[in-house]
Design a protein around this motif. Structure first.
Motif, short mmCIF file in Angstrom:
data_model
loop_
_atom_site.label_atom_id
_atom_site.label_comp_id
_atom_site.label_asym_id
_atom_site.label_seq_id
_atom_site.Cartn_x
_atom_site.Cartn_y
_atom_site.Cartn_z
N ILE A 173 -2.00 -1.26 -3.97
CA ILE A 173 -2.99 -0.23 -3.64
C ILE A 173 -2.26 1.10 -3.53
CG2 ILE A 173 -4.53 0.67 -1.83
CD1 ILE A 173 -5.27 -2.19 -1.11
N ILE A 174 -2.79 2.09 -4.19
CA ILE A 174 -2.27 3.46 -4.05
C ILE A 174 -3.36 4.24 -3.32
CG2 ILE A 174 -1.56 5.56 -5.27
CD1 ILE A 174 -0.56 3.66 -7.54
N TYR A 175 -3.02 4.71 -2.13
CA TYR A 175 -4.01 5.40 -1.31
C TYR A 175 -3.60 6.85 -1.13
CZ TYR A 175 -7.69 6.14 2.03
OH TYR A 175 -8.82 6.60 2.65
N PRO A 176 -4.31 7.78 -1.80
CA PRO A 176 -3.97 9.20 -1.66
C PRO A 176 -4.35 9.72 -0.28
CG PRO A 176 -5.62 8.83 -3.41
CD PRO A 176 -5.42 7.54 -2.69
N ILE A 177 -3.40 10.38 0.34
CA ILE A 177 -3.68 11.00 1.63
C ILE A 177 -3.51 12.50 1.48
CG2 ILE A 177 -3.01 9.00 3.02
CD1 ILE A 177 -0.37 10.53 3.59
N ILE A 224 0.86 -1.19 0.00
CA ILE A 224 0.00 0.00 0.00
C ILE A 224 0.90 1.24 0.00
CG2 ILE A 224 -1.78 1.31 1.24
CD1 ILE A 224 -2.59 -1.40 2.56
N TYR A 225 0.75 2.04 -1.04
CA TYR A 225 1.51 3.28 -1.16
C TYR A 225 0.67 4.43 -0.62
CZ TYR A 225 3.37 7.43 -3.68
OH TYR A 225 3.84 8.67 -4.02
N LEU A 226 1.18 5.11 0.41
CA LEU A 226 0.52 6.31 0.94
C LEU A 226 1.02 7.49 0.12
CD1 LEU A 226 0.78 5.74 4.81
CD2 LEU A 226 -1.06 5.08 3.25
N GLU A 227 0.21 7.90 -0.82
CA GLU A 227 0.58 8.95 -1.76
C GLU A 227 0.20 10.33 -1.20
OE1 GLU A 227 -0.17 9.65 -6.48
OE2 GLU A 227 -1.93 9.24 -5.24
N ALA A 228 1.19 11.21 -1.12
CA ALA A 228 0.94 12.53 -0.56
C ALA A 228 1.60 13.60 -1.42
CB ALA A 228 1.49 12.60 0.86
N HIS A 229 1.06 14.81 -1.36
CA HIS A 229 1.61 15.96 -2.08
C HIS A 229 2.83 16.50 -1.34
CE1 HIS A 229 -1.82 16.10 -4.76
NE2 HIS A 229 -2.61 16.01 -3.71
#
Length: 179
Positions: A149-153, A98-103
């Protein structure tokens, strides 16, 4: 038997989310950096200094392979872990990634608020940190995007925001398991 790997850039909340997700799913939790520090009885910065980045990455890769054998566990990795050797493939074969994708802006805010000492960003202002993160993230993104899973935070500054993130990830895991 369940094995979940949480990946993402430093400051994305891998350890925070990993611990809470493990608790919520009644799984054990392992922080890869803490595992390495306990095994070698040295801090990550000390290992970097002593072994150099190449030496550290070899230790990290071997340690990843060890924890990838654990069962019923959530594992948070270091930000660079997926980007070296075949580590991403090891994690994808062993379990759910699971990738926690953040700006970059959100990462900068998280890093500046963190109590964790990070030599890579020490002394940088928010204005210096954002372009640094953007450039670094651009180099790592192709590895992170191999996650199942790519999960945008966005923000995870409050307990409620963290809880919503964990619940959202749990829901995705349940859907995947039902398929």
């Amino acid at each position: 038997m369940e094995r979940i790997f949480i990946i993402g850039y430093m400051g994305s909340g891998k350890t925070t989310v990993g611990k809470r997700l493990a608790g919520s799913l009644s799984l054990s939790f392992v922080d890869l950096d803490a595992y390495i520090e306990n095994k070698y009885r040295k801090t990550i910065p000390a290992l970097f200094e002593e072994k150099g980045e190449d030496g550290f990455r070899k230790i990290e890769g071997q340690s990843l392979r060890e924890v990838a054998e654990f069962e019923d566990v959530v594992i948070s990795t270091g930000g660079g872990t997926p980007c070296f050797f075949d580590n991403m493939e090891v994690m994808n074969r062993a379990g759910l990634t699971i990738y926690l994708e953040a700006h970059p802006e959100d990462l900068a805010d998280h890093l500046l608020a963190s109590k964790t000492v990070r030599p890579l960003i020490a002394g940088k202002s928010r204005e210096e940190l954002i372009p640094f993160i953007s450039e670094h993230l651009a180099r790592r993104e192709s590895h992170y995007r191999k996650a199942k899973i790519i999960y945008p935070i966005d923000r995870m500054n409050t307990k409620d925001e963290i809880h919503l993130t964990v619940c959202g990830i749990e829901e995705l895991i349940k859907r995947r398991n039902a398929e």
